[in-house]
Scaffold this motif. Sequence first.
Motif, PDB file in Angstrom:
ATOM      1  N   UNK A 100       8.275   7.708   9.483  1.00 15.27           N
ATOM      2  CA  UNK A 100       7.785   6.913   8.154  1.00 15.27           C
ATOM      3  C   UNK A 100       7.731   5.366   8.152  1.00 15.27           C
ATOM      4  N   UNK A 101       6.798   4.942   7.465  1.00 13.22           N
ATOM      5  CA  UNK A 101       6.612   3.256   7.617  1.00 13.22           C
ATOM      6  C   UNK A 101       6.739   2.888   6.152  1.00 13.22           C
ATOM      7  N   UNK A 102       7.083   1.400   6.305  1.00 14.74           N
ATOM      8  CA  UNK A 102       7.298   0.816   5.062  1.00 14.74           C
ATOM      9  C   UNK A 102       6.589  -0.586   5.112  1.00 14.74           C
ATOM     10  N   UNK A 103       5.802  -1.060   4.327  1.00 15.33           N
ATOM     11  CA  UNK A 103       5.311  -2.236   4.261  1.00 15.33           C
ATOM     12  C   UNK A 103       6.044  -3.202   3.278  1.00 15.33           C
ATOM     13  N   UNK A 104       6.787  -4.333   3.778  1.00 13.91           N
ATOM     14  CA  UNK A 104       7.638  -5.102   2.878  1.00 13.91           C
ATOM     15  C   UNK A 104       7.211  -6.626   2.791  1.00 13.91           C
ATOM     16  N   UNK A 138       9.113  -3.425  -1.557  1.00 11.84           N
ATOM     17  CA  UNK A 138       8.331  -2.537  -0.626  1.00 11.84           C
ATOM     18  C   UNK A 138       7.017  -2.225  -1.385  1.00 11.84           C
ATOM     19  N   UNK A 139       5.897  -2.712  -0.711  1.00 14.63           N
ATOM     20  CA  UNK A 139       4.760  -2.622  -1.253  1.00 14.63           C
ATOM     21  C   UNK A 139       4.000  -1.070  -1.086  1.00 14.63           C
ATOM     22  N   UNK A 140       4.514  -0.331  -0.018  1.00 13.69           N
ATOM     23  CA  UNK A 140       3.933   0.984   0.132  1.00 13.69           C
ATOM     24  C   UNK A 140       4.479   1.606   1.351  1.00 13.69           C
ATOM     25  N   UNK A 151       0.661   7.162   9.372  1.00 10.14           N
ATOM     26  CA  UNK A 151       1.522   6.297   8.436  1.00 10.14           C
ATOM     27  C   UNK A 151       1.218   4.784   8.297  1.00 10.14           C
ATOM     28  N   UNK A 152       0.743   4.239   9.440  1.00  6.64           N
ATOM     29  CA  UNK A 152       0.363   2.913   9.100  1.00  6.64           C
ATOM     30  C   UNK A 152      -0.775   2.595   8.417  1.00  6.64           C
ATOM     31  N   UNK A 153      -1.838   3.414   8.732  1.00  4.28           N
ATOM     32  CA  UNK A 153      -2.947   3.271   7.838  1.00  4.28           C
ATOM     33  C   UNK A 153      -2.876   3.968   6.439  1.00  4.28           C
ATOM     34  N   UNK A 154      -2.072   4.860   6.372  1.00  3.23           N
ATOM     35  CA  UNK A 154      -1.700   5.521   4.846  1.00  3.23           C
ATOM     36  C   UNK A 154      -1.209   4.304   4.057  1.00  3.23           C
ATOM     37  N   UNK A 155      -0.223   3.916   4.726  1.00  5.15           N
ATOM     38  CA  UNK A 155       0.665   2.759   3.851  1.00  5.15           C
ATOM     39  C   UNK A 155      -0.127   1.491   3.566  1.00  5.15           C
ATOM     40  N   UNK A 156      -1.141   1.069   4.763  1.00  4.30           N
ATOM     41  CA  UNK A 156      -2.073   0.005   4.482  1.00  4.30           C
ATOM     42  C   UNK A 156      -2.925   0.515   3.020  1.00  4.30           C
ATOM     43  N   UNK A 157      -3.521   1.750   3.096  1.00  3.97           N
ATOM     44  CA  UNK A 157      -4.461   2.034   2.121  1.00  3.97           C
ATOM     45  C   UNK A 157      -3.680   1.915   0.734  1.00  3.97           C
ATOM     46  N   UNK A 158      -2.571   2.437   0.510  1.00  2.00           N
ATOM     47  CA  UNK A 158      -1.547   2.545  -0.555  1.00  2.00           C
ATOM     48  C   UNK A 158      -1.454   1.089  -0.914  1.00  2.00           C
ATOM     49  N   UNK A 159      -1.187   0.109  -0.092  1.00  2.00           N
ATOM     50  CA  UNK A 159      -0.670  -1.370  -0.494  1.00  2.00           C
ATOM     51  C   UNK A 159      -2.025  -2.071  -1.208  1.00  2.00           C
ATOM     52  N   UNK A 160      -3.204  -1.691  -0.614  1.00  2.00           N
ATOM     53  CA  UNK A 160      -4.317  -2.343  -1.359  1.00  2.00           C
ATOM     54  C   UNK A 160      -4.914  -3.325  -0.421  1.00  2.00           C
TER      55      UNK A 160
END
Length: 578
Positions: free
Chosen positions: A17-21, A28-30, A66-75
Motif C-alpha cells: 500500500x502507498x500513502x501520499x502525505x 493523507x491526500x490519497x 500503487x504509486x501511480x494510482x495514488x498520484x492520480x487520486x491525489x490530483x
Amino acid sequence: MKKQYVIGLDYGSDSARSVIVDVATGEELASSVKYYPRWIEGKYCEPAKDMYRQHPLDYIEVMEYIVKDALAKAGDGIAENIIGMSFDTTGSTPVMVNEQGTPLALLPEFAENPNAMFVLWKDHTAVKEAAEINELAHNWSEGRTPETIQRIHPTFHMPNVFKQDFTKYEGGIYSSEWVWAKVLHVLREDEAVRNASFSWIEHCDWMPALITGKENPLEVPRSRCAAGHKSMWHESWGGLPPQEFLSALDPVLDGYRDRLYKDTYTSDVAVGNLTTEWAERLGLTTNVKVGVGAFDCHMGAVGGEVTPNVLARAIGTSTCDIMIAPYEQIGDKLIAGICGQVDGSVVPGYVGLEAGQSAFGDIYAWFKKVLAWPIENILAKSEIVDAATKAKLIDETMDAIIPQLAEEAMAIPMEESTVLAVDWMNGRRTPDASQEVTGSIAGLKLGTTAPRIFRALVEATAFGSKAIVDRFAREGVEINGIIGLGGVAKKSPFVMQTLADVLNMPIKVATTEQTCAFGAAMFAATAAGAYEKVEDAQKAMGKGFEKEYHPIAKNVDAYTVIYNKYLKLGVFTEHNNI
C-alpha cells in the motif's frame, strides 16, 4: 510556502500500500492498495512444507500501480511536489542476487524457481539450519578455528570467558525466519542457485536500491534495522560475523562476508534520488529522495507515535512488538529470548527492542478456512442454484464467518470459557524462538461449538502476548503503556478487549489506518530534509489515538487463572513434541 509531500510504501505479506502525505500537517491526500498477483494465485508456495516464496516481479508491478494510482487520486500538481519516499517491508525476507545485484528470479533461467525468489518472513524451511547456527554460535570462541572449537562434538563446551556469541543481541536464539538460516538452506538445496549467487539482499534494502540505481551488492546502503535484528550484525565485532564463523557453518558460505557489508544506516538517511528511468515509470521527478528501508513493524511503531518505554503492537497476520528504550536504561543488559536489541533500529538515538508472535490473525484465518471447507469444496460444486447466485452466497458467507464468530464468542460468559488453546500454529517467535513447536487445543467436549473454539483461539493469542510482556518485565524492561496498530487493533473490539483484560493494561489504538506506511512517510520526510529528527516528523504528522481499551477487573482475575493453565499446556505440548 509551496506544499511538500512524501510517499510511504508498506509491503505486507499479501499486498502493498502507498500513502501520499502532507509533510507539514500529516494530512493523507490519497492511498492505494494492491495484492501481489502471483502470491494471491498461490504460486511458489507449499504451506504443508512451510515454504512461502514471493516473486520480485510482484513487488515491482505492485509498486508501479500503487504509486501511480495514488498520484492520480491525489490530483494535479502533486507529483512535482513529492520530495521523498521510503519503504517498509516484511522481514526477514531475503533473496539471492548476482554480481549486478539482480534477484536471480528476474533472470530467464530462474524465472520459475522458488529458490531464486524472495523467501518470505514466515517461511520455516530453514529450521535445521537455524539449529546449526545456534549450536555453533553458542560454542564459538573468538579467534579459534572451526577445527579447534570442535563444533560438531556434542559434549564440547568452550569456557564462557572465551566465547563470542553472535546471537546475543538477537535474544540468544537464532530463528529460521531470519536471513542466514534461509540463505544457508537455499544454497544447500539448489546447486544452480548456489552457482549463480554472488550475494544476498533483504527486501527492505532492495526496493530503495532498485529505484535509485544503487543495486551493486557491495554499494547498497543496508538497513540498520534488518542487519541488527536478523543478520547478527553488531559494531562490537566489526559488523557481520567473521568469515571463519560462516565457513564453519558450511563452506557454501565461503566468501560471502566480503560480498556483503560492514556499515549500516538508520532510516533517517537517504539512499539517493530516483533515477530518470524510475522517475518516469512512477510519474515522479528525479528530485525525490529515497530513504533507507526498514521492517514494517519498526516503521509502524514510528507511524503509531511510539515513545520510550511504550510497547507498540502491530497486530495483523502475526504480531510484531516494538519498543524504544534510552541507552542508559539498557546499558550492557542482554534481553533474553526476544528478536533483538539494536541501536537506532526504530528511532535513531534509542535502542530498538523487538518481539512478536509468529501467528495472530493467521490463526483466526486458519480456523475460518477449516470451517469454510464445505463451502469451498461442496457448495461451490452445487448445481441447485445458478453460478451468479452461488458466487454471491459463497462470498457473503465467507465474509461473515469471523465477525459472526466474534459476536457469538464475546457473548459466552467467562465461566463457560472452558476450551484452552496454545497459539503456536506457526511456531513461536518470542519468547524463546522455536519454529518446531506446534499449537494445541484442549478441553473439547461434544457440546463444544465453533464460537467456543474461536474464543479459545483469541484468548490464546492474548496469552501469547502476555508471555512477551512478562518476559520484558522479567528482564527489567519497563513498559509504561501499550499502543495497538494495524487491522486487528482497529477492527476487532472483542480481540482488543480480551488483550486488555489478559495484559491488565490499557491499550490505545492509533487513529492512522496505515501506520506502517505513515511511519515510512515520516522517515521519507526526515530523509528528504524536511525534519531534523524523525521525532519532529512524528509530532507534526501524527494523528493521535482513536480509542482506548481498559481492563475489566473481574476478567483480569479470571484470566490470571486461565493463563497459568495456558503456560502448563504449552510446556506439555513442547516437551512431548505434540
